[in-house]
Design a protein around this motif. Sequence first.
Motif, PDB file in Angstrom:
ATOM      1  N   LYS A   5       0.800  -1.166  -0.031  1.00  0.00           N
ATOM      2  CA  LYS A   5      -0.098   0.132   0.040  1.00  0.00           C
ATOM      3  C   LYS A   5       0.882   1.370   0.036  1.00  0.00           C
ATOM      4  CE  LYS A   5      -3.874   1.896   0.956  1.00  0.00           C
ATOM      5  NZ  LYS A   5      -5.292   2.099   0.310  1.00  0.00           N
ATOM      6  N   THR A  11      -2.916   4.248  -3.032  1.00  0.00           N
ATOM      7  CA  THR A  11      -2.978   3.141  -4.010  1.00  0.00           C
ATOM      8  C   THR A  11      -2.165   2.080  -3.799  1.00  0.00           C
ATOM      9  OG1 THR A  11      -1.244   4.252  -5.469  1.00  0.00           O
ATOM     10  CG2 THR A  11      -3.598   4.715  -5.882  1.00  0.00           C
ATOM     11  N   GLY A  32      -0.100   2.145  -8.785  1.00  0.00           N
ATOM     12  CA  GLY A  32      -1.347   2.804  -9.141  1.00  0.00           C
ATOM     13  C   GLY A  32      -2.685   1.906  -9.102  1.00  0.00           C
ATOM     14  N   GLU A  34      -5.894   0.329  -7.970  1.00  0.00           N
ATOM     15  CA  GLU A  34      -7.024   0.645  -6.948  1.00  0.00           C
ATOM     16  C   GLU A  34      -7.102  -0.273  -5.807  1.00  0.00           C
ATOM     17  OE1 GLU A  34      -8.595   3.483  -6.953  1.00  0.00           O
ATOM     18  OE2 GLU A  34      -7.496   4.332  -8.552  1.00  0.00           O
TER      19      GLU A  34
END
Length: 66
Positions: A5, A11, A32, A34
């Motif tokens: 994380k 992200t 990057g 989600e």
Amino acid sequence: MPAYKDHEKGTWYAAFYYEDWKGVRKKKMKRGFETKKEALQWERQFLLQQAADLNMEFEKFVELYI
């Protein structure tokens, strides 16, 4: 393999080592994502492509072939 994380951006990213076709150990990182699940899925697909293993999804195999 773990996903991490990024607390600054909120992200996820995947970072791991793999061996290329010459046997040289390399580090790969992509940021990057989600969700953690997306990061792990990308990592699995990348490793399957590098291994030239036909156990990958047919759609991904066709993308590589084209």
